[in-house]
Design a protein around this motif. Sequence first.
Motif, PDB file in Angstrom:
ATOM      1  N   ASP A 130       0.864  -1.176   0.000  1.00 15.21           N
ATOM      2  CA  ASP A 130       0.000   0.000   0.000  1.00 15.21           C
ATOM      3  C   ASP A 130       0.899   1.223   0.000  1.00 15.21           C
ATOM      4  O   ASP A 130       1.740   1.388   0.884  1.00 15.21           O
ATOM      5  CB  ASP A 130      -0.925   0.024   1.219  1.00 15.21           C
ATOM      6  CG  ASP A 130      -2.073   1.014   1.033  1.00 15.21           C
ATOM      7  OD1 ASP A 130      -1.802   2.175   0.646  1.00 15.21           O
ATOM      8  OD2 ASP A 130      -3.231   0.634   1.249  1.00 15.21           O
ATOM      9  N   THR A 131       0.734   2.060  -1.002  1.00 15.92           N
ATOM     10  CA  THR A 131       1.595   3.233  -1.158  1.00 15.92           C
ATOM     11  C   THR A 131       1.296   4.323  -0.147  1.00 15.92           C
ATOM     12  O   THR A 131       2.065   5.281  -0.037  1.00 15.92           O
ATOM     13  CB  THR A 131       1.438   3.807  -2.570  1.00 15.92           C
ATOM     14  OG1 THR A 131       0.080   4.261  -2.744  1.00 15.92           O
ATOM     15  CG2 THR A 131       1.778   2.764  -3.632  1.00 15.92           C
ATOM     16  N   MET A 132       0.175   4.221   0.557  1.00 15.64           N
ATOM     17  CA  MET A 132      -0.263   5.236   1.530  1.00 15.64           C
ATOM     18  C   MET A 132      -0.407   6.612   0.884  1.00 15.64           C
ATOM     19  O   MET A 132      -0.286   7.638   1.528  1.00 15.64           O
ATOM     20  CB  MET A 132       0.700   5.294   2.730  1.00 15.64           C
ATOM     21  CG  MET A 132       0.796   3.983   3.491  1.00 15.64           C
ATOM     22  SD  MET A 132      -0.799   3.423   4.142  1.00 15.64           S
ATOM     23  CE  MET A 132      -1.045   4.593   5.459  1.00 15.64           C
ATOM     24  N   ALA A 133      -0.668   6.621  -0.416  1.00 17.38           N
ATOM     25  CA  ALA A 133      -0.689   7.864  -1.192  1.00 17.38           C
ATOM     26  C   ALA A 133      -2.108   8.299  -1.561  1.00 17.38           C
ATOM     27  O   ALA A 133      -2.326   8.869  -2.627  1.00 17.38           O
ATOM     28  CB  ALA A 133       0.163   7.696  -2.448  1.00 17.38           C
ATOM     29  N   CYS A 134      -3.070   8.068  -0.671  1.00 17.58           N
ATOM     30  CA  CYS A 134      -4.449   8.449  -0.997  1.00 17.58           C
ATOM     31  C   CYS A 134      -4.586   9.943  -1.259  1.00 17.58           C
ATOM     32  O   CYS A 134      -5.416  10.363  -2.068  1.00 17.58           O
ATOM     33  CB  CYS A 134      -5.417   8.011   0.098  1.00 17.58           C
ATOM     34  SG  CYS A 134      -5.159   8.789   1.709  1.00 17.58           S
ATOM     35  N   VAL A 135      -3.771  10.755  -0.597  1.00 19.72           N
ATOM     36  CA  VAL A 135      -3.846  12.200  -0.823  1.00 19.72           C
ATOM     37  C   VAL A 135      -3.423  12.520  -2.255  1.00 19.72           C
ATOM     38  O   VAL A 135      -4.057  13.319  -2.949  1.00 19.72           O
ATOM     39  CB  VAL A 135      -2.999  12.975   0.200  1.00 19.72           C
ATOM     40  CG1 VAL A 135      -3.080  14.473  -0.069  1.00 19.72           C
ATOM     41  CG2 VAL A 135      -3.460  12.667   1.622  1.00 19.72           C
ATOM     42  N   THR A 136      -2.372  11.870  -2.723  1.00 15.68           N
ATOM     43  CA  THR A 136      -1.937  12.067  -4.104  1.00 15.68           C
ATOM     44  C   THR A 136      -2.976  11.544  -5.092  1.00 15.68           C
ATOM     45  O   THR A 136      -3.340  12.233  -6.052  1.00 15.68           O
ATOM     46  CB  THR A 136      -0.587  11.372  -4.342  1.00 15.68           C
ATOM     47  OG1 THR A 136       0.435  12.081  -3.642  1.00 15.68           O
ATOM     48  CG2 THR A 136      -0.242  11.328  -5.826  1.00 15.68           C
ATOM     49  N   PHE A 137      -3.451  10.323  -4.879  1.00 18.40           N
ATOM     50  CA  PHE A 137      -4.420   9.746  -5.811  1.00 18.40           C
ATOM     51  C   PHE A 137      -5.669  10.606  -5.918  1.00 18.40           C
ATOM     52  O   PHE A 137      -6.154  10.889  -7.016  1.00 18.40           O
ATOM     53  CB  PHE A 137      -4.788   8.321  -5.386  1.00 18.40           C
ATOM     54  CG  PHE A 137      -3.798   7.280  -5.807  1.00 18.40           C
ATOM     55  CD1 PHE A 137      -4.028   6.499  -6.927  1.00 18.40           C
ATOM     56  CD2 PHE A 137      -2.628   7.075  -5.096  1.00 18.40           C
ATOM     57  CE1 PHE A 137      -3.112   5.526  -7.342  1.00 18.40           C
ATOM     58  CE2 PHE A 137      -1.698   6.120  -5.487  1.00 18.40           C
ATOM     59  CZ  PHE A 137      -1.944   5.341  -6.612  1.00 18.40           C
ATOM     60  N   SER A 138      -6.193  11.065  -4.790  1.00 19.64           N
ATOM     61  CA  SER A 138      -7.415  11.875  -4.829  1.00 19.64           C
ATOM     62  C   SER A 138      -7.161  13.243  -5.451  1.00 19.64           C
ATOM     63  O   SER A 138      -7.999  13.767  -6.203  1.00 19.64           O
ATOM     64  CB  SER A 138      -8.013  12.015  -3.426  1.00 19.64           C
ATOM     65  OG  SER A 138      -7.074  12.523  -2.498  1.00 19.64           O
ATOM     66  N   SER A 139      -6.004  13.821  -5.181  1.00 14.29           N
ATOM     67  CA  SER A 139      -5.677  15.120  -5.770  1.00 14.29           C
ATOM     68  C   SER A 139      -5.544  15.015  -7.294  1.00 14.29           C
ATOM     69  O   SER A 139      -6.083  15.841  -8.038  1.00 14.29           O
ATOM     70  CB  SER A 139      -4.370  15.647  -5.167  1.00 14.29           C
ATOM     71  OG  SER A 139      -4.094  16.941  -5.628  1.00 14.29           O
ATOM     72  N   LEU A 140      -4.847  13.979  -7.761  1.00 11.14           N
ATOM     73  CA  LEU A 140      -4.693  13.813  -9.206  1.00 11.14           C
ATOM     74  C   LEU A 140      -6.004  13.422  -9.869  1.00 11.14           C
ATOM     75  O   LEU A 140      -6.252  13.784 -11.027  1.00 11.14           O
ATOM     76  CB  LEU A 140      -3.600  12.799  -9.518  1.00 11.14           C
ATOM     77  CG  LEU A 140      -2.179  13.211  -9.122  1.00 11.14           C
ATOM     78  CD1 LEU A 140      -1.153  12.265  -9.730  1.00 11.14           C
ATOM     79  CD2 LEU A 140      -1.863  14.640  -9.504  1.00 11.14           C
ATOM     80  N   ASN A 141      -6.873  12.719  -9.155  1.00 10.79           N
ATOM     81  CA  ASN A 141      -8.197  12.432  -9.704  1.00 10.79           C
ATOM     82  C   ASN A 141      -8.978  13.729  -9.957  1.00 10.79           C
ATOM     83  O   ASN A 141      -9.667  13.861 -10.967  1.00 10.79           O
ATOM     84  CB  ASN A 141      -8.982  11.506  -8.773  1.00 10.79           C
ATOM     85  CG  ASN A 141      -8.512  10.073  -8.854  1.00 10.79           C
ATOM     86  OD1 ASN A 141      -7.914   9.645  -9.842  1.00 10.79           O
ATOM     87  ND2 ASN A 141      -8.768   9.306  -7.803  1.00 10.79           N
ATOM     88  N   VAL A 142      -8.858  14.691  -9.048  1.00  3.52           N
ATOM     89  CA  VAL A 142      -9.501  15.990  -9.248  1.00  3.52           C
ATOM     90  C   VAL A 142      -8.930  16.663 -10.497  1.00  3.52           C
ATOM     91  O   VAL A 142      -9.668  17.135 -11.370  1.00  3.52           O
ATOM     92  CB  VAL A 142      -9.316  16.901  -8.017  1.00  3.52           C
ATOM     93  CG1 VAL A 142      -9.749  18.332  -8.332  1.00  3.52           C
ATOM     94  CG2 VAL A 142     -10.095  16.367  -6.820  1.00  3.52           C
TER      95      VAL A 142
END
Length: 199
Positions: free
Chosen positions: A42-54
């Motif tokens: 788990d990359t623990m990168a949910c903040v990155t994934f959600s930001s790039l999804n936006v």
Amino acid sequence: VILGQRPSDWIAGTLPYTVENASGDWTSYLPLGEWQRIQTTDTMACVTFSSLNVIETLYYFFTGTRRNFSDRFTAKMSNTTPQGNYLYAVADSIRKDGLANEVDWPVPPTVTWDEYYKEIPQDVKDKAKKFLDTWAINYEFIDVTRESLLKHIKQSPIQVVIPGHAVMNFFTNEDVYKYFDSYEPFIKERTDGFITALK
């Protein structure tokens, strides 16, 4: 996600408010789903994934063209830790470092924490920064009341936090919040609100 906000962070009302999508429904512009947990890591990168999804949603909305930016690049450049990251840290990294295309810094065939977060070659960093020659990234924290989300969802999808995890709110009405996740199923909904929000 690590919760926190700095006194210097912009809050709603700092940036001009414009209605870009009067329906407030971004479903037709959602990116393809990508997993933050890859193989056994788990990359623990949910903040990155959600930001790039936006950003990918907005890019498709404004240009009619899909882009897939490298989550791995932004997760590393924003100093994601095994505990996650701050919303503002990822946003600041995007504003300062730009965005790499997925093809320029893809997920490695064998994913370990060290391999995913290894140092990025300078040529990839230089190419990513050129994104900022054409696009400006700004952000502000907004209230998480339903009234606030109903207003701001008409300007942009919203990066929001549910307990322990950052996701993208892409539709809100009087009854339900829909959000795009980095775990399957990618499209989920809830009736409870969010902890914090960034637009």
